[in-house]
Write a protein that holds these residues in place. Sequence first.
Motif, PDB file in Angstrom:
ATOM      1  N   UNK A   1      38.838  22.509  14.527  1.00  0.00           N
ATOM      2  CA  UNK A   1      40.205  22.996  14.744  1.00  0.00           C
ATOM      3  C   UNK A   1      40.348  24.451  14.322  1.00  0.00           C
ATOM      4  N   UNK A   2      39.769  24.757  13.133  1.00  0.00           N
ATOM      5  CA  UNK A   2      39.859  26.132  12.631  1.00  0.00           C
ATOM      6  C   UNK A   2      39.133  27.089  13.572  1.00  0.00           C
ATOM      7  N   UNK A   3      37.954  26.672  14.042  1.00  0.00           N
ATOM      8  CA  UNK A   3      37.201  27.558  14.951  1.00  0.00           C
ATOM      9  C   UNK A   3      37.980  27.808  16.243  1.00  0.00           C
ATOM     10  N   UNK A   4      38.548  26.737  16.817  1.00  0.00           N
ATOM     11  CA  UNK A   4      39.340  26.908  18.052  1.00  0.00           C
ATOM     12  C   UNK A   4      40.534  27.828  17.821  1.00  0.00           C
ATOM     13  N   UNK A   5      41.157  27.651  16.648  1.00  0.00           N
ATOM     14  CA  UNK A   5      42.306  28.504  16.313  1.00  0.00           C
ATOM     15  C   UNK A   5      41.891  29.972  16.291  1.00  0.00           C
ATOM     16  N   UNK A   6      40.752  30.229  15.627  1.00  0.00           N
ATOM     17  CA  UNK A   6      40.270  31.617  15.551  1.00  0.00           C
ATOM     18  C   UNK A   6      39.913  32.147  16.939  1.00  0.00           C
ATOM     19  N   UNK A   7      39.289  31.277  17.756  1.00  0.00           N
ATOM     20  CA  UNK A   7      38.933  31.704  19.116  1.00  0.00           C
ATOM     21  C   UNK A   7      40.183  32.039  19.925  1.00  0.00           C
ATOM     22  N   UNK A   8      41.228  31.218  19.743  1.00  0.00           N
ATOM     23  CA  UNK A   8      42.470  31.467  20.479  1.00  0.00           C
ATOM     24  C   UNK A   8      43.062  32.811  20.079  1.00  0.00           C
ATOM     25  N   UNK A   9      43.021  33.100  18.771  1.00  0.00           N
ATOM     26  CA  UNK A   9      43.511  34.397  18.307  1.00  0.00           C
ATOM     27  C   UNK A   9      42.674  35.521  18.927  1.00  0.00           C
ATOM     28  N   UNK A  10      41.360  35.283  18.993  1.00  0.00           N
ATOM     29  CA  UNK A  10      40.454  36.282  19.565  1.00  0.00           C
ATOM     30  C   UNK A  10      40.774  36.530  21.040  1.00  0.00           C
ATOM     31  N   UNK A  11      40.912  35.453  21.809  1.00  0.00           N
ATOM     32  CA  UNK A  11      41.179  35.602  23.247  1.00  0.00           C
ATOM     33  C   UNK A  11      42.529  36.289  23.467  1.00  0.00           C
ATOM     34  N   UNK A  12      43.535  35.848  22.679  1.00  0.00           N
ATOM     35  CA  UNK A  12      44.863  36.441  22.793  1.00  0.00           C
ATOM     36  C   UNK A  12      44.828  37.938  22.489  1.00  0.00           C
ATOM     37  N   UNK A  13      44.115  38.316  21.424  1.00  0.00           N
ATOM     38  CA  UNK A  13      44.013  39.744  21.072  1.00  0.00           C
ATOM     39  C   UNK A  13      43.263  40.506  22.144  1.00  0.00           C
ATOM     40  N   UNK A  14      42.233  39.862  22.681  1.00  0.00           N
ATOM     41  CA  UNK A  14      41.475  40.502  23.755  1.00  0.00           C
ATOM     42  C   UNK A  14      42.386  40.826  24.931  1.00  0.00           C
ATOM     43  N   UNK A  15      43.219  39.856  25.300  1.00  0.00           N
ATOM     44  CA  UNK A  15      44.149  40.087  26.403  1.00  0.00           C
ATOM     45  C   UNK A  15      45.156  41.174  26.073  1.00  0.00           C
ATOM     46  N   UNK A  16      45.621  41.182  24.820  1.00  0.00           N
ATOM     47  CA  UNK A  16      46.602  42.198  24.420  1.00  0.00           C
ATOM     48  C   UNK A  16      45.990  43.599  24.539  1.00  0.00           C
ATOM     49  N   UNK A  17      44.733  43.738  24.069  1.00  0.00           N
ATOM     50  CA  UNK A  17      44.069  45.044  24.139  1.00  0.00           C
ATOM     51  C   UNK A  17      43.823  45.455  25.583  1.00  0.00           C
ATOM     52  N   UNK A  18      43.349  44.503  26.381  1.00  0.00           N
ATOM     53  CA  UNK A  18      43.097  44.778  27.792  1.00  0.00           C
ATOM     54  C   UNK A  18      44.390  45.230  28.474  1.00  0.00           C
ATOM     55  N   UNK A  19      45.486  44.553  28.110  1.00  0.00           N
ATOM     56  CA  UNK A  19      46.790  44.906  28.684  1.00  0.00           C
ATOM     57  C   UNK A  19      47.159  46.346  28.385  1.00  0.00           C
ATOM     58  N   UNK A  20      46.907  46.773  27.151  1.00  0.00           N
ATOM     59  CA  UNK A  20      47.216  48.159  26.790  1.00  0.00           C
ATOM     60  C   UNK A  20      46.354  49.125  27.582  1.00  0.00           C
ATOM     61  N   UNK A  21      45.114  48.693  27.859  1.00  0.00           N
ATOM     62  CA  UNK A  21      44.202  49.585  28.574  1.00  0.00           C
ATOM     63  C   UNK A  21      44.595  49.718  30.046  1.00  0.00           C
ATOM     64  N   UNK A  22      44.996  48.610  30.678  1.00  0.00           N
ATOM     65  CA  UNK A  22      45.215  48.695  32.129  1.00  0.00           C
ATOM     66  C   UNK A  22      46.680  48.936  32.520  1.00  0.00           C
ATOM     67  N   UNK A  23      47.601  48.836  31.583  1.00  0.00           N
ATOM     68  CA  UNK A  23      49.002  49.101  31.927  1.00  0.00           C
ATOM     69  C   UNK A  23      49.539  50.259  31.094  1.00  0.00           C
TER      70      UNK A  23
END
Lengths: 244, 227
Positions: free
Chosen positions: B195-217
Amino acid sequence: MSPIVELKDVHKSFGSLEVLKGVTFEVNKGEVAAIIGQSGSGKSTALRCMDRLETIQGGSMLICGHQLHDTDVDLKALRRDVGIVFQSYNLFPHLTVAQNIMLAPRMVKGMKQRDAREIADTVIAKVGLREKMDCYPEQLSGGQQQRVAIARSLAMEPKLMLFDEVTSALDPQLTGEVLRVMEQLAADGMTMILVTHEMAFARKVADRVIYMRDGKVHEMGSSDILRTPATPELAAFVSESAEH
Amino acid sequence: MIYNFDFGAVLAYWPLLLEGVWTTLRLTLFSTVFGILVGAFCAVVRTGGPAWARWIVSLYVEFIRNTPLLVQSYFLIFGIASMGIRLPILLGAVIALTVNIGAYTTEIVRAGIESIHRGQLEAATCLGLSSTQTYLHVIIRPALERVYPALSSQYVLLMLASSIVSSVGVEELFGISNRIQSETYRNFEIFVVLGVIYLLLAVLVRSGFALLGLAIFPRRRTLGTPL
């Protein structure tokens, strides 16, 4: 002088509703023509037909040498010659002012970034918004957005500019700044056709006033017809407009 | 009731867990890239394509959205294999996830495209842009920017849902954990760790999307407001 815009007996229907019932008028190069009339008189439709946003069903329409009733009319060439500005500005919200202006020169004319930027600098100066080049549309007032929209059209160096009630969404103060830009354009010799409710502006700037009523040109002439209308309908329309 | 917690027994398997994380991340990355391509393409077809193509796309979307991912995975990996087409298991899993997420992406991007005002199209048309240029520069870009938060959530969900492909034999994070569980019998510990690993992965994916969003928009980066 040969006319740059020539409408002859133009007909247009939406379904069973006939909006244009035989519209005929001409506009010469360098002239400013104001189309006035009540809502639903067909004036905006007539303007939209001139840029082939609507197709006509009868009569003929010659715009900058393009026969619009031909099925093989070269739309790309037509739209290089004709610029249009809308009531709702329609700036691209995800692009800066500079990018809004440069998009068409780059995409349509294949210009290099640097050349497009040069044009953008020229046209933005014409509308007096040089310091807003890197702003996004939502950071501008309505009047400023509309001036950018005008600049965006000018960047394609059109021979004819169409204005579709461009100040209707603006309060009086912002209306003034847009009208001043248009007045300057007229003074520079641009051929312009505007659908407008601004009687004072029509009186001041228009060389030709076209009063439309019920899908037809009801009365037409120099801006003097606003002072001394020949038909009782135009007289009533003018005095009604003066009350607002 | 006395239960002796022994996380050490589970954590001793960390190299395996790491391998599982890596597989989950690869599955997610590839399905994300292909899913967005499939979804954007199908959304364009569904909003502006010929009638027959729209019909095919909506059939695809409705079929995928109304059947379980588990069934879709079984079909694509075992169903097709029984016809003699054998795909490497990881490739099969990526295809199954892409087909699935592509349908959801189609619907999200379509909503974005339909939110673009008709006046934008008229302005582009009158400036002389071709319909391809209009789609690329005036429709798709702002449409994606507008639905980007919804897309991000959907792709975090994809990462979490990728655990389903463990049931067709992919040794991703959940599959690996099952193995560890059956070797250690430390059910409680392994699923807490998981559960903890999935939680961390979700935070990672979410942050990845947030950063990508800043880059492309760039508009969002500059103004920070939704479009």
